[in-house]
Design a protein around this motif. Sequence first.
Motif, PDB file in Angstrom:
ATOM      1  N   THR A 252       0.843  -1.179   0.000  1.00 26.13           N
ATOM      2  CA  THR A 252       0.000   0.000   0.000  1.00 26.13           C
ATOM      3  C   THR A 252       0.888   1.242   0.000  1.00 26.13           C
ATOM      4  O   THR A 252       1.773   1.368   0.848  1.00 26.13           O
ATOM      5  CB  THR A 252      -0.929   0.028   1.226  1.00 26.13           C
ATOM      6  OG1 THR A 252      -1.766  -1.129   1.213  1.00 26.13           O
ATOM      7  CG2 THR A 252      -1.788   1.281   1.222  1.00 26.13           C
ATOM      8  N   VAL A 253       0.662   2.115  -0.949  1.00 28.25           N
ATOM      9  CA  VAL A 253       1.398   3.379  -1.028  1.00 28.25           C
ATOM     10  C   VAL A 253       0.464   4.480  -0.542  1.00 28.25           C
ATOM     11  O   VAL A 253      -0.585   4.740  -1.143  1.00 28.25           O
ATOM     12  CB  VAL A 253       1.883   3.661  -2.459  1.00 28.25           C
ATOM     13  CG1 VAL A 253       2.571   5.015  -2.533  1.00 28.25           C
ATOM     14  CG2 VAL A 253       2.829   2.566  -2.921  1.00 28.25           C
ATOM     15  N   SER A 291       0.802  -6.940  -5.372  1.00 27.84           N
ATOM     16  CA  SER A 291      -0.516  -6.346  -5.495  1.00 27.84           C
ATOM     17  C   SER A 291      -0.452  -4.989  -4.807  1.00 27.84           C
ATOM     18  O   SER A 291      -0.215  -4.921  -3.602  1.00 27.84           O
ATOM     19  CB  SER A 291      -1.593  -7.216  -4.845  1.00 27.84           C
ATOM     20  OG  SER A 291      -1.777  -8.410  -5.573  1.00 27.84           O
ATOM     21  N   VAL A 292      -0.618  -3.939  -5.563  1.00 33.30           N
ATOM     22  CA  VAL A 292      -0.401  -2.596  -5.033  1.00 33.30           C
ATOM     23  C   VAL A 292      -1.731  -1.873  -4.891  1.00 33.30           C
ATOM     24  O   VAL A 292      -2.708  -2.153  -5.600  1.00 33.30           O
ATOM     25  CB  VAL A 292       0.557  -1.790  -5.934  1.00 33.30           C
ATOM     26  CG1 VAL A 292       1.905  -2.486  -6.034  1.00 33.30           C
ATOM     27  CG2 VAL A 292      -0.036  -1.589  -7.314  1.00 33.30           C
ATOM     28  N   ASP A 308      -7.858  -6.388  -3.093  1.00 29.81           N
ATOM     29  CA  ASP A 308      -6.441  -6.572  -2.801  1.00 29.81           C
ATOM     30  C   ASP A 308      -5.551  -5.651  -3.616  1.00 29.81           C
ATOM     31  O   ASP A 308      -4.340  -5.849  -3.682  1.00 29.81           O
ATOM     32  CB  ASP A 308      -6.033  -8.028  -3.058  1.00 29.81           C
ATOM     33  CG  ASP A 308      -6.728  -8.990  -2.110  1.00 29.81           C
ATOM     34  OD1 ASP A 308      -7.073  -8.556  -1.002  1.00 29.81           O
ATOM     35  OD2 ASP A 308      -6.928 -10.155  -2.484  1.00 29.81           O
ATOM     36  N   GLY A 309      -6.139  -4.656  -4.256  1.00 31.88           N
ATOM     37  CA  GLY A 309      -5.348  -3.752  -5.072  1.00 31.88           C
ATOM     38  C   GLY A 309      -5.199  -4.270  -6.487  1.00 31.88           C
ATOM     39  O   GLY A 309      -5.908  -5.182  -6.929  1.00 31.88           O
ATOM     40  N   VAL A 355       4.271   1.868   2.273  1.00 33.88           N
ATOM     41  CA  VAL A 355       5.217   2.910   1.895  1.00 33.88           C
ATOM     42  C   VAL A 355       4.456   4.227   1.892  1.00 33.88           C
ATOM     43  O   VAL A 355       3.474   4.370   1.156  1.00 33.88           O
ATOM     44  CB  VAL A 355       5.852   2.644   0.516  1.00 33.88           C
ATOM     45  CG1 VAL A 355       6.846   3.743   0.166  1.00 33.88           C
ATOM     46  CG2 VAL A 355       6.532   1.282   0.498  1.00 33.88           C
ATOM     47  N   ALA A 356       4.880   5.158   2.721  1.00 29.31           N
ATOM     48  CA  ALA A 356       4.161   6.416   2.899  1.00 29.31           C
ATOM     49  C   ALA A 356       5.026   7.590   2.465  1.00 29.31           C
ATOM     50  O   ALA A 356       6.233   7.623   2.732  1.00 29.31           O
ATOM     51  CB  ALA A 356       3.724   6.583   4.352  1.00 29.31           C
ATOM     52  N   PHE A 357       4.389   8.555   1.820  1.00 25.07           N
ATOM     53  CA  PHE A 357       5.015   9.830   1.481  1.00 25.07           C
ATOM     54  C   PHE A 357       4.239  10.899   2.228  1.00 25.07           C
ATOM     55  O   PHE A 357       3.086  11.206   1.888  1.00 25.07           O
ATOM     56  CB  PHE A 357       4.978  10.068  -0.028  1.00 25.07           C
ATOM     57  CG  PHE A 357       5.869   9.135  -0.799  1.00 25.07           C
ATOM     58  CD1 PHE A 357       7.159   9.495  -1.116  1.00 25.07           C
ATOM     59  CD2 PHE A 357       5.401   7.884  -1.194  1.00 25.07           C
ATOM     60  CE1 PHE A 357       7.984   8.629  -1.829  1.00 25.07           C
ATOM     61  CE2 PHE A 357       6.220   7.015  -1.897  1.00 25.07           C
ATOM     62  CZ  PHE A 357       7.512   7.393  -2.213  1.00 25.07           C
TER      63      PHE A 357
END
Length: 448
Positions: A252-253, A291-292, A308-309, A355-357
């Motif tokens: 997950t972004v 799977s994003v 699931d993306g 992954v976080a921005f």
Amino acid sequence: MSAPAEADREEAGGIRTALAGLTTRGRSFLAAGIAAVICAYILGQSDLRRVGLLLAVLPLICAAVLYRTRYRVAGSRRLSPSRVPAGSEARVHLRMDNVSRLPTGLLMLQDRVPYVLGPRPRFVLDRVEPGGRREVSYRVRSDLRGRYPLGPLQLRLTDPFGMCELTRSFSTFDTLTVIPRVEPLSPIRLGGEAKGYGDGRQRSLALAGEDDVIPRGYRYGDDLRRVHWRSTARYGELMVRREEQPQRARCTVLLDTRGIAYEGAGPDSAFEWAVSGAASVLVHMLERGYSVRLLTDTGSAVPGEGADGFAGSGQDSADAAGLLMDTLAVIDHSDGAGLSRAYDVLRGGNEGLLVAFLGDLDEEQAAMATKMRQRSGGAVAFVLDPGTWVREPTDVPAPGNAHEEGLRLLRESGWTAVGVPRGALLAELWQQADRERLSVAAAGGEAR
């Protein structure tokens, strides 16, 4: 884009349309002719009256002839490519076909484009024979991502004397999508990967035991060692055991789009860096078979995204990347003040790698981010300091710096948190995150 355009006479408002198409030269001739005729009547000069009538009638005749001209032409536009990264060029190909039995006169082709893509292109086309075609092209470029309409295409007709111009427009247009820049990333092993696809992937059988295996019909090429004889005898046809199904890794972004979390604007701003970074990670993870899923602080995701993306495999991966890039091309600041909605989405289950921005984090939002860590197998955060993106960074952070305090809280909760200074390259920070993760893991092993 393909549509016919006919320069045909229209009854309603025909004279007004023709006169409105007079150029500066045509209006000047008309005004000079009228003035000469008036002076000729006052002065009694018949020769001057003839000259004035000639000057006044010439632009009117040109307008009438041009308006009555019947041209049937077809125009088309082709973008190459239709989706282009910010800062790159795309080429637009225009094609004009004369579908009538008469040759055309001098034509001027003009395409309407937004000002951010460059100047409006204009082309002069010579006489086009019946059934002939003309092809021209131009380039467009934008440093700002977004969706930009191209068109409608306009065809301008002129007479040989330049007295009158009439414009005919096609009805359709195309769209150029300018997506964020994507930076290639090196393959590294981040936390949470053991729960997904790869060397540490988990596999699960269709059902638990040998007696409860659900078989399927035999297919050409199946290994005969997988034949399930008990089911074969029961159904009267050759049956084989199902293969073990790999559990695909999830990533997950999270993109922080809060307007209050960033300062500055433009292609070199902190927010644009975060959008480009999210795009780079999404494409990188798709290429690795993850799977994003794209998530914002508002809790929204990409339309058409599954539970699931998006799965990263073959053509589906390319289609998924296109949908994600189209979403990021138009994403903008949100009016939200916190990350609570994103946390509500994440706490529904284990999301694998996160992954976080993130932009500017106060104490409350940093605490919310620490809760997100509990819902992921691994967590990497790229935290942008808005202050360094609008002013020169200092070598020594000020005491009580909120940015450094937010990084400390994230690291203490288990995040691999990396600060993002102005002008930093994501590929280098990506490697730095891997080194920090390895150092933390080594320190934890020594402690045990």
